[in-house]
Design an enzyme around this catalytic site. Structure first.
Site, PDB file in Angstrom:
ATOM      1  N   HIS A  90      23.151 -17.236 -19.058  1.00 38.01           N
ATOM      2  CA  HIS A  90      23.321 -15.835 -18.645  1.00 38.01           C
ATOM      3  C   HIS A  90      24.802 -15.562 -18.387  1.00 38.01           C
ATOM      4  O   HIS A  90      25.366 -16.011 -17.391  1.00 38.01           O
ATOM      5  CB  HIS A  90      22.516 -15.555 -17.370  1.00 38.01           C
ATOM      6  CG  HIS A  90      22.538 -14.118 -16.940  1.00 38.01           C
ATOM      7  ND1 HIS A  90      21.394 -13.358 -16.839  1.00 38.01           N
ATOM      8  CD2 HIS A  90      23.552 -13.291 -16.597  1.00 38.01           C
ATOM      9  CE1 HIS A  90      21.696 -12.131 -16.436  1.00 38.01           C
ATOM     10  NE2 HIS A  90      23.016 -12.071 -16.279  1.00 38.01           N
TER      11      HIS A  90
ATOM     12  N   HIS B 147      28.145 -12.464 -19.470  1.00 34.67           N
ATOM     13  CA  HIS B 147      28.524 -11.180 -20.076  1.00 34.67           C
ATOM     14  C   HIS B 147      29.873 -11.375 -20.778  1.00 34.67           C
ATOM     15  O   HIS B 147      30.935 -11.230 -20.167  1.00 34.67           O
ATOM     16  CB  HIS B 147      28.626 -10.087 -19.018  1.00 34.67           C
ATOM     17  CG  HIS B 147      27.318  -9.750 -18.371  1.00 34.67           C
ATOM     18  ND1 HIS B 147      26.584  -8.641 -18.724  1.00 34.67           N
ATOM     19  CD2 HIS B 147      26.608 -10.394 -17.412  1.00 34.67           C
ATOM     20  CE1 HIS B 147      25.464  -8.609 -17.995  1.00 34.67           C
ATOM     21  NE2 HIS B 147      25.462  -9.665 -17.193  1.00 34.67           N
TER      22      HIS B 147
ATOM     23  N   GLN C  47      23.285  -1.348 -19.405  1.00 38.06           N
ATOM     24  CA  GLN C  47      23.952  -1.443 -18.108  1.00 38.06           C
ATOM     25  C   GLN C  47      23.736  -0.210 -17.233  1.00 38.06           C
ATOM     26  O   GLN C  47      23.603  -0.317 -16.007  1.00 38.06           O
ATOM     27  CB  GLN C  47      25.455  -1.671 -18.312  1.00 38.06           C
ATOM     28  CG  GLN C  47      26.276  -1.728 -17.046  1.00 38.06           C
ATOM     29  CD  GLN C  47      26.027  -2.977 -16.233  1.00 38.06           C
ATOM     30  OE1 GLN C  47      26.562  -4.041 -16.517  1.00 38.06           O
ATOM     31  NE2 GLN C  47      25.200  -2.867 -15.192  1.00 38.06           N
TER      32      GLN C  47
ATOM     33  N   HIS D 294      17.593  -7.918 -16.282  1.00 38.45           N
ATOM     34  CA  HIS D 294      18.254  -7.955 -14.983  1.00 38.45           C
ATOM     35  C   HIS D 294      17.270  -7.332 -13.998  1.00 38.45           C
ATOM     36  O   HIS D 294      17.136  -6.109 -13.929  1.00 38.45           O
ATOM     37  CB  HIS D 294      19.545  -7.133 -15.010  1.00 38.45           C
ATOM     38  CG  HIS D 294      20.699  -7.805 -15.672  1.00 38.45           C
ATOM     39  ND1 HIS D 294      20.657  -8.248 -16.962  1.00 38.45           N
ATOM     40  CD2 HIS D 294      21.950  -8.099 -15.201  1.00 38.45           C
ATOM     41  CE1 HIS D 294      21.833  -8.792 -17.282  1.00 38.45           C
ATOM     42  NE2 HIS D 294      22.624  -8.723 -16.229  1.00 38.45           N
TER      43      HIS D 294
ATOM     44  N   GLU E 224      18.010  -7.049  -8.906  1.00 45.19           N
ATOM     45  CA  GLU E 224      19.262  -7.633  -8.401  1.00 45.19           C
ATOM     46  C   GLU E 224      19.790  -6.741  -7.276  1.00 45.19           C
ATOM     47  O   GLU E 224      20.780  -6.024  -7.417  1.00 45.19           O
ATOM     48  CB  GLU E 224      20.303  -7.766  -9.521  1.00 45.19           C
ATOM     49  CG  GLU E 224      21.526  -8.556  -9.079  1.00 45.19           C
ATOM     50  CD  GLU E 224      22.630  -8.586 -10.111  1.00 45.19           C
ATOM     51  OE1 GLU E 224      23.641  -9.261  -9.863  1.00 45.19           O
ATOM     52  OE2 GLU E 224      22.496  -7.925 -11.166  1.00 45.19           O
TER      53      GLU E 224
ATOM     54  N   ASP F 141      26.827 -15.787 -15.153  1.00 43.22           N
ATOM     55  CA  ASP F 141      26.770 -14.333 -15.102  1.00 43.22           C
ATOM     56  C   ASP F 141      28.121 -13.722 -15.494  1.00 43.22           C
ATOM     57  O   ASP F 141      28.226 -13.041 -16.502  1.00 43.22           O
ATOM     58  CB  ASP F 141      26.332 -13.838 -13.729  1.00 43.22           C
ATOM     59  CG  ASP F 141      25.912 -12.371 -13.737  1.00 43.22           C
ATOM     60  OD1 ASP F 141      25.841 -11.774 -14.829  1.00 43.22           O
ATOM     61  OD2 ASP F 141      25.633 -11.822 -12.659  1.00 43.22           O
TER      62      ASP F 141
END
Length: 417
Positions: free
Chosen positions: A55, A57, A150, A208, A211, A307
């Protein structure tokens, strides 16, 4: 090539490993070299299957401070900053930063990566760049690409169409962000949409999920229920799930039955979520990581990921999986001897299950692709404690990264007894 005297995954017995034509052809004790075969004696060093980054980005990597720093240290300010930064994205920018991030991961023994790429930018320039990088690196560092909305799906006009466009472009998986949607109803609707897209395109799912520190954020129950009913089950992953640390135990006990039946996977991100979560707490202050030990005991697979690497959500990071594992076992209080010895699995076997990797691509077994790493330690406990160097990272029998052993010399004159 014959690699001799290896401790394979903490084994008490040293083994030899023969690699021929990119395959593990023979594994055993005291193997005799063939005529002309190159022999490398590794003196009892630790051999593991490659590290996996499950995981990350890559599209936002290495952008911390652009256009400003995240002063509050919250998830939501990070999203605001990224919404400003992504207006300046172009293909060269994304490729350069993502390539550097992959380089940092690769030198630490990572050979498989799952990256989430923002799909709410109408230009989809980051998606185009990362898909191109995936093809360039295929067979060296394999990249799975998740189309990640996002800014939300239902709460961001046009996001649903962009999400599907990413799957048509070749994204491997589809994501969602239910806790960021405007309403509970939008949250459920977004997850329903994602599951339908996964079925339509034969894609994996990585959400996601919850969170946030809000006990009322319960997208996970919807995701797990849809995974069970659709039959997608282990093709579905819930990332973060930090709201779980705020669930009351009566609800959690009910939820865990569904999670067991659904067979979905979990990915925790200990570095980032101990930084982001609990920001509105005074004291007691929550740790911010999901119920890792309980999920494992429940029969679910749990991996650890970075992450973020130096971006609006996290101002540090160098791609070292051992940093992630080290933090993870601390905050989950998983530091018994056996727990430490087995903790490498969070970034190897557990992550491989989350990524649905082929059994022939992963694992040190005769007949499998010769993908492995050699660490400068006798076992994992030592490797984690001293951050042992990854001496070799080998993919399909070829060395893709190499590190020389560190040499340190103490010059303090010791007092004689």
């Amino acid at each position: 090539m014959l690699y001799r005297n290896l401790c394979i995954e903490n084994s008490d017995v040293l083994k030899d490993v023969r690699v021929c034509e990119g395959i593990f052809s023979e594994i055993g004790e005291n193997l005799l070299p063939s005529e002309g075969e190159e022999v490398v004696d590794l003196g009892g060093c630790l051999m593991l299957p490659p590290f996996i980054e499950p995981h990350i980005h890559l599209d936002s990597a290495l952008t911390a401070g652009e256009p400003r720093w995240n002063a509050s240290g919250t998830l939501f300010e990070g999203i605001e900053i990224w919404s400003e930064r992504k207006k300046r994205l172009d293909k060269a920018d994304v490729m350069a930063r993502a390539s550097e991030a992959i380089h940092r991961l690769a030198v630490h023994g990572v050979q498989f990566v799952r990256t989430h790429v923002d799909s709410t930018d109408p230009s989809l320039v980051a998606m185009e760049a990362i898909l191109e990088l995936r093809e360039t690196l295929r067979g060296v560092v394999d990249i799975q690409v998740v189309a990640f909305p996002q800014d939300g799906i239902m709460s961001s006009p046009g996001s649903a169409q962009l999400l599907e466009q990413c799957l048509r472009m070749g994204a491997d998986a589809v994501g969602a962000i239910p806790h960021y949607e405007f309403t509970r109803e939008y949250s459920v609707e977004s997850l329903n949409l994602v599951m339908k897209l996964a079925e339509k395109y034969g894609a994996l799912v990585d959400v996601h999920c919850d969170e946030i520190d809000d006990e009322a954020s319960r997208g996970l129950e919807t995701l797990a229920c849809r995974a069970l009913e659709s039959g997608l089950k282990s093709r579905v992953t819930a990332s973060h799930t930090t709201a779980m640390h705020s669930y009351n135990n009566a609800y959690a006990a009910k939820l865990f039955r569904l999670l067991r039946l659904s067979e979905i996977n979990f990915i925790a991100n200990p570095l980032i979520n101990t930084h982001l979560q609990g920001r509105l707490d005074t004291y007691p202050k929550r740790r911010g990581v999901t119920r890792v030990r309980e999920l494992l005991a429940n029969g679910n697979h749990v991996a650890f990921g970075h992450d973020d690497i130096f971006d609006p959500w996290y101002p540090l990071g160098n791609g070292q999986p051992m940093d992630v594992i080290h933090m993870g076992i601390h905050v989950t209080q998983s530091m018994g001897y056996d727990e430490i010895m087995q903790s490498y699995r969070f970034c190897t076997w557990e992550a491989a299950h989350c990524l649905n990797l082929s059994p022939t691509d992963y694992g040190i077994r005769e007949g499998n692709a010769a993908n492995f790493i050699i660490l400068n330690a006798k076992h994992w406990y030592e490797a984690l404690n001293v951050r042992a160097e990854v001496l070799l990272s080998v993919r399909n029998g070829k060395v893709i990264a190499r590190t020389s052993p560190r040499q340190a010399e103490c010059l303090i004159p010791w007092l004689s007894k």
